[in-house]
Design a protein around this motif. Structure first.
Motif, PDB file in Angstrom:
ATOM      1  N   THR A 262       0.928  -1.171  -0.032  1.00 31.21           N
ATOM      2  CA  THR A 262      -0.111   0.057   0.022  1.00 31.21           C
ATOM      3  C   THR A 262       0.990   1.232  -0.054  1.00 31.21           C
ATOM      4  O   THR A 262       0.641   2.012  -0.945  1.00 31.21           O
ATOM      5  CB  THR A 262      -0.981  -0.032   1.110  1.00 31.21           C
ATOM      6  OG1 THR A 262      -1.679  -1.008   1.041  1.00 31.21           O
ATOM      7  CG2 THR A 262      -1.802   1.259   1.195  1.00 31.21           C
ATOM      8  N   THR A 263       1.853   1.293   0.955  1.00 31.08           N
ATOM      9  CA  THR A 263       2.588   2.492   0.937  1.00 31.08           C
ATOM     10  C   THR A 263       3.735   2.556  -0.241  1.00 31.08           C
ATOM     11  O   THR A 263       3.735   3.757  -0.927  1.00 31.08           O
ATOM     12  CB  THR A 263       3.787   2.490   2.089  1.00 31.08           C
ATOM     13  OG1 THR A 263       2.847   2.604   3.361  1.00 31.08           O
ATOM     14  CG2 THR A 263       4.611   3.510   2.244  1.00 31.08           C
ATOM     15  N   ALA A 264       4.065   1.589  -0.780  1.00 28.40           N
ATOM     16  CA  ALA A 264       4.858   1.341  -2.058  1.00 28.40           C
ATOM     17  C   ALA A 264       4.037   1.970  -3.263  1.00 28.40           C
ATOM     18  O   ALA A 264       4.545   2.720  -3.738  1.00 28.40           O
ATOM     19  CB  ALA A 264       5.249  -0.289  -2.449  1.00 28.40           C
ATOM     20  N   ASP A 268       4.735   5.276  -5.701  1.00 29.05           N
ATOM     21  CA  ASP A 268       4.509   5.464  -7.086  1.00 29.05           C
ATOM     22  C   ASP A 268       3.674   6.859  -7.374  1.00 29.05           C
ATOM     23  O   ASP A 268       3.980   7.470  -8.323  1.00 29.05           O
ATOM     24  CB  ASP A 268       3.978   4.175  -7.634  1.00 29.05           C
ATOM     25  CG  ASP A 268       4.283   4.015  -8.935  1.00 29.05           C
ATOM     26  OD1 ASP A 268       5.541   4.718  -9.349  1.00 29.05           O
ATOM     27  OD2 ASP A 268       3.906   3.104  -9.704  1.00 29.05           O
ATOM     28  N   LEU A 269       2.618   7.256  -6.957  1.00 27.30           N
ATOM     29  CA  LEU A 269       1.620   7.949  -7.052  1.00 27.30           C
ATOM     30  C   LEU A 269       2.275   9.418  -6.795  1.00 27.30           C
ATOM     31  O   LEU A 269       2.212  10.396  -7.607  1.00 27.30           O
ATOM     32  CB  LEU A 269       0.389   8.048  -6.344  1.00 27.30           C
ATOM     33  CG  LEU A 269      -0.696   8.867  -6.229  1.00 27.30           C
ATOM     34  CD1 LEU A 269      -0.918   8.958  -7.631  1.00 27.30           C
ATOM     35  CD2 LEU A 269      -1.882   8.623  -5.192  1.00 27.30           C
ATOM     36  N   ILE A 270       3.288   9.477  -5.505  1.00 29.49           N
ATOM     37  CA  ILE A 270       4.000  10.871  -5.558  1.00 29.49           C
ATOM     38  C   ILE A 270       5.016  10.876  -6.654  1.00 29.49           C
ATOM     39  O   ILE A 270       5.250  12.144  -6.927  1.00 29.49           O
ATOM     40  CB  ILE A 270       4.733  10.396  -4.169  1.00 29.49           C
ATOM     41  CG1 ILE A 270       3.707  10.545  -2.785  1.00 29.49           C
ATOM     42  CG2 ILE A 270       5.814  11.698  -3.788  1.00 29.49           C
ATOM     43  CD1 ILE A 270       4.311   9.825  -1.835  1.00 29.49           C
ATOM     44  N   SER A 299      11.247   8.446 -10.222  1.00 23.65           N
ATOM     45  CA  SER A 299      10.679   7.064 -10.316  1.00 23.65           C
ATOM     46  C   SER A 299      10.668   6.229  -9.106  1.00 23.65           C
ATOM     47  O   SER A 299      11.416   6.431  -7.970  1.00 23.65           O
ATOM     48  CB  SER A 299      11.556   6.288 -11.327  1.00 23.65           C
ATOM     49  OG  SER A 299      12.850   6.170 -10.935  1.00 23.65           O
ATOM     50  N   PHE A 300       9.815   5.195  -9.112  1.00 27.54           N
ATOM     51  CA  PHE A 300       9.580   4.320  -7.832  1.00 27.54           C
ATOM     52  C   PHE A 300       9.999   2.840  -8.496  1.00 27.54           C
ATOM     53  O   PHE A 300       9.478   2.490  -9.282  1.00 27.54           O
ATOM     54  CB  PHE A 300       8.387   4.268  -7.071  1.00 27.54           C
ATOM     55  CG  PHE A 300       8.278   3.480  -5.861  1.00 27.54           C
ATOM     56  CD1 PHE A 300       9.090   3.755  -4.748  1.00 27.54           C
ATOM     57  CD2 PHE A 300       7.489   2.395  -6.250  1.00 27.54           C
ATOM     58  CE1 PHE A 300       8.946   2.734  -3.615  1.00 27.54           C
ATOM     59  CE2 PHE A 300       7.476   1.406  -5.036  1.00 27.54           C
ATOM     60  CZ  PHE A 300       8.028   1.583  -4.051  1.00 27.54           C
ATOM     61  N   SER A 301      10.892   2.144  -7.599  1.00 26.02           N
ATOM     62  CA  SER A 301      11.429   0.798  -8.237  1.00 26.02           C
ATOM     63  C   SER A 301      10.618  -0.190  -7.189  1.00 26.02           C
ATOM     64  O   SER A 301      11.396  -0.198  -6.138  1.00 26.02           O
ATOM     65  CB  SER A 301      12.590   0.739  -8.768  1.00 26.02           C
ATOM     66  OG  SER A 301      13.127   1.516  -9.670  1.00 26.02           O
ATOM     67  N   LEU A 302       9.906  -0.785  -7.319  1.00 22.29           N
ATOM     68  CA  LEU A 302       9.428  -2.044  -6.153  1.00 22.29           C
ATOM     69  C   LEU A 302      10.291  -3.000  -6.498  1.00 22.29           C
ATOM     70  O   LEU A 302      10.414  -3.746  -7.489  1.00 22.29           O
ATOM     71  CB  LEU A 302       7.930  -2.382  -6.633  1.00 22.29           C
ATOM     72  CG  LEU A 302       7.346  -3.447  -5.639  1.00 22.29           C
ATOM     73  CD1 LEU A 302       7.418  -3.026  -4.338  1.00 22.29           C
ATOM     74  CD2 LEU A 302       6.055  -3.912  -6.109  1.00 22.29           C
ATOM     75  N   LEU A 344      -4.016  15.797  -7.606  1.00 26.17           N
ATOM     76  CA  LEU A 344      -4.306  14.399  -7.302  1.00 26.17           C
ATOM     77  C   LEU A 344      -4.743  13.502  -8.304  1.00 26.17           C
ATOM     78  O   LEU A 344      -4.333  12.576  -8.709  1.00 26.17           O
ATOM     79  CB  LEU A 344      -4.597  14.111  -5.806  1.00 26.17           C
ATOM     80  CG  LEU A 344      -4.743  12.830  -5.194  1.00 26.17           C
ATOM     81  CD1 LEU A 344      -3.530  12.356  -4.806  1.00 26.17           C
ATOM     82  CD2 LEU A 344      -5.381  12.688  -3.718  1.00 26.17           C
ATOM     83  N   ALA A 345      -5.818  14.012  -8.702  1.00 27.30           N
ATOM     84  CA  ALA A 345      -6.693  13.260  -9.640  1.00 27.30           C
ATOM     85  C   ALA A 345      -6.010  13.108 -10.992  1.00 27.30           C
ATOM     86  O   ALA A 345      -6.103  11.918 -11.574  1.00 27.30           O
ATOM     87  CB  ALA A 345      -8.239  13.890  -9.895  1.00 27.30           C
ATOM     88  N   ARG A 346      -5.158  14.199 -11.228  1.00 22.19           N
ATOM     89  CA  ARG A 346      -4.536  13.837 -12.559  1.00 22.19           C
ATOM     90  C   ARG A 346      -3.439  12.841 -12.570  1.00 22.19           C
ATOM     91  O   ARG A 346      -3.356  11.844 -13.404  1.00 22.19           O
ATOM     92  CB  ARG A 346      -3.737  15.276 -12.918  1.00 22.19           C
ATOM     93  CG  ARG A 346      -2.774  15.095 -13.989  1.00 22.19           C
ATOM     94  CD  ARG A 346      -1.654  16.473 -14.045  1.00 22.19           C
ATOM     95  NE  ARG A 346      -0.701  16.029 -14.566  1.00 22.19           N
ATOM     96  CZ  ARG A 346       0.505  15.471 -14.438  1.00 22.19           C
ATOM     97  NH1 ARG A 346       0.397  15.176 -12.919  1.00 22.19           N
ATOM     98  NH2 ARG A 346       1.437  15.464 -14.974  1.00 22.19           N
ATOM     99  N   ALA A 347      -2.534  12.791 -11.283  1.00 22.40           N
ATOM    100  CA  ALA A 347      -1.651  11.980 -10.971  1.00 22.40           C
ATOM    101  C   ALA A 347      -2.264  10.418 -11.089  1.00 22.40           C
ATOM    102  O   ALA A 347      -1.730   9.444 -11.623  1.00 22.40           O
ATOM    103  CB  ALA A 347      -0.842  12.113  -9.557  1.00 22.40           C
ATOM    104  N   LYS A 348      -3.295  10.180 -10.261  1.00 20.86           N
ATOM    105  CA  LYS A 348      -4.145   8.889 -10.309  1.00 20.86           C
ATOM    106  C   LYS A 348      -4.311   8.361 -11.666  1.00 20.86           C
ATOM    107  O   LYS A 348      -4.280   7.204 -12.069  1.00 20.86           O
ATOM    108  CB  LYS A 348      -5.219   9.107  -9.586  1.00 20.86           C
ATOM    109  CG  LYS A 348      -5.272   9.414  -7.755  1.00 20.86           C
ATOM    110  CD  LYS A 348      -6.408   9.310  -7.238  1.00 20.86           C
ATOM    111  CE  LYS A 348      -6.138   9.481  -5.744  1.00 20.86           C
ATOM    112  NZ  LYS A 348      -7.532   9.390  -5.195  1.00 20.86           N
TER     113      LYS A 348
END
Length: 417
Positions: A262-264, A268-270, A299-302, A344-348
């Motif tokens: 969930t946090t990960a 990614d959204l951030i 970027s976010f790398s899980l 926020l809606a744009r990023a989602k």
């Protein structure tokens, strides 16, 4: 939150092998993608680079399948094959007409289960891998990433290059590689993902037959383990490189692994809020309005154990300190001030659309299921979109304050000589 039903079938075969299957009746193509939990994390430190080197040697044949026969068979049927290795996994895939998979899948299984790793091929292919290492060391972006990874991961295997080092690989032997292969390429470590124009029943029979004869695993040196890294303070590393025309700034923070998806997904959204598209915060300010950078990206790398959040900027060397300070200020502001709903809606919307676009073809779907099955569980991929959609701005600001603090990060700066 309500999740849609997982559209694929997950079948656990008698020998411990996992099959993930999704029929896509409208396509005449099928993808078979075999994922193995045998990436660089599985290596002892003194065998660093073994997992990637083994990826090369898998295709050098078996006692019953000479080198080149597999590739020739795939290519003459109009198919394609490839492979990749990371810290968390290695995977090998075929894309081919559906009616040809019963002929070609046994060849792939034969290579994966019974790779011969002949000594003469081992010596020749090692030169290929050593050339890959030399080419990587001529790449400023690779050098910058590796310097950053070593600072971030502090001895954890994620800080080692997947390619290994020339010195270590020169000391490795075919016998050691056979040991690594037979120890890790076992059914409990593997998932076979098949998507496309084949029904489930015949696919189960095909996979059961092709992957029926695993060798007994030998004793093998254990993987190197290390505590998860904990950054304290700010670590800055400045490298001066020849032939570099423009400076690069990379800033990195540690995020959670699969224990907190969930946090990960929030991180990614951030990353989309900060630097995806011209109207994102850092792109708009640093590139469009103030023209302090040529470009900026986040970027976010899980990853399985712990993940990586990065912000990168391409800029003139005399602007590095100014841009780094500005990014830190904007992260502090993001944690402190409410995020407008439209932003926020744009990023989602961007992330959910990207997810949808990445699941259109059989190969994309197979890759998604295989990746999640290796680091977590295949059906966990379905939590991505609803998790992103249900985030509130208060939740995101809490994550920024916890994980993206300007008080704890690694900064790697590449400057022209």
């Amino acid at each position: 939150m309500k999740l849609v039903d997982f559209p694929a079938s997950i079948v656990h075969l008698e020998n411990g092998l996992t099959l993930i299957h999704q029929e896509i009746a409208a396509t005449p193509v099928v993808v078979a993608d075999v994922w193995v939990k045998a990436g660089a994390l599985a290596e002892p430190a003194e065998w660093a680079g073994m997992a990637h080197f083994l990826e090369h040697m898998i295709f050098k044949g078996t006692d019953h399948l000479p080198p080149g026969v597999f590739d020739y068979t795939i290519e003459t049927q109009g198919g394609m094959t490839n492979a990749a290795t990371s810290h968390d996994y290695a995977h090998f895939f075929i894309t081919i007409a559906a009616e040809m998979l019963p002929t070609t899948l046994p060849y792939l299984a034969e290579l994966l289960l019974h790779a011969a790793i002949p000594a003469d091929e081992f010596v020749r292919e090692r030169q290929v891998v050593l050339e890959e290492i030399r080419q990587a060391q001529d790449d400023p972006d690779w050098l910058g990433y590796q310097a950053m990874a070593e600072q971030v991961y502090q001895g954890h295997p994620y800080g080692r290059p997947v390619l290994g080092t020339a010195d270590i690989l020169q000391r490795r032997s075919p016998e050691e590689m056979r040991c690594f292969h037979q120890a890790h390429y076992q059914p409990h470590n593997m998932a076979v993902v098949i998507t496309g124009g084949l029904p489930l029943e015949s696919t189960v029979d095909m996979v059961r037959h092709a992957f029926r004869a695993f060798p007994s695993p030998p004793p093998c040196p254990a993987a190197t383990t290390a505590p998860l890294p904990q950054l304290q303070g700010v670590h800055r590393d400045r490298l001066t490189l020849p032939r570099l025309e423009q400076a690069r700034l990379s800033m990195a923070w540690i995020g959670p692994g699969i224990e907190d998806l969930t946090t990960a997904f929030g991180l990614d959204l951030i990353s989309a809020l900060l630097a995806q598209g011209r109207s994102s915060r850092l792109v708009r300010e640093l590139r469009e309005e103030r023209q302090l950078v040529q470009d900026v990206a986040a970027s976010f790398s899980l990853q399985r154990d712990c993940s990586l959040f990065t912000i990168q900027a391409w800029l003139e060397a005399d602007q590095v300190d100014r841009v780094e300070a500005t990014i830190c200020d904007r992260l502090s502001e993001l944690a402190a001030k409410p995020i407008p709903e439209t932003e926020l809606a744009r990023a989602k919307r961007l992330l959910c659309n990207d997810y949808a676009f990445s699941t259109e073809a059989p190969g994309q779907i197979a890759g998604l299921y295989g990746y999640y099955s290796t680091i977590a569980a295949a059906d966990r991929c379905l939590t991505y979109v609803p998790t992103v959609q249900h985030y509130t701005e208060a939740n995101l600001r809490q994550i920024v304050g916890q994980y993206l603090t300007p008080l704890r990060y690694v900064s790697t700066i590449l400057c022209p000589a």
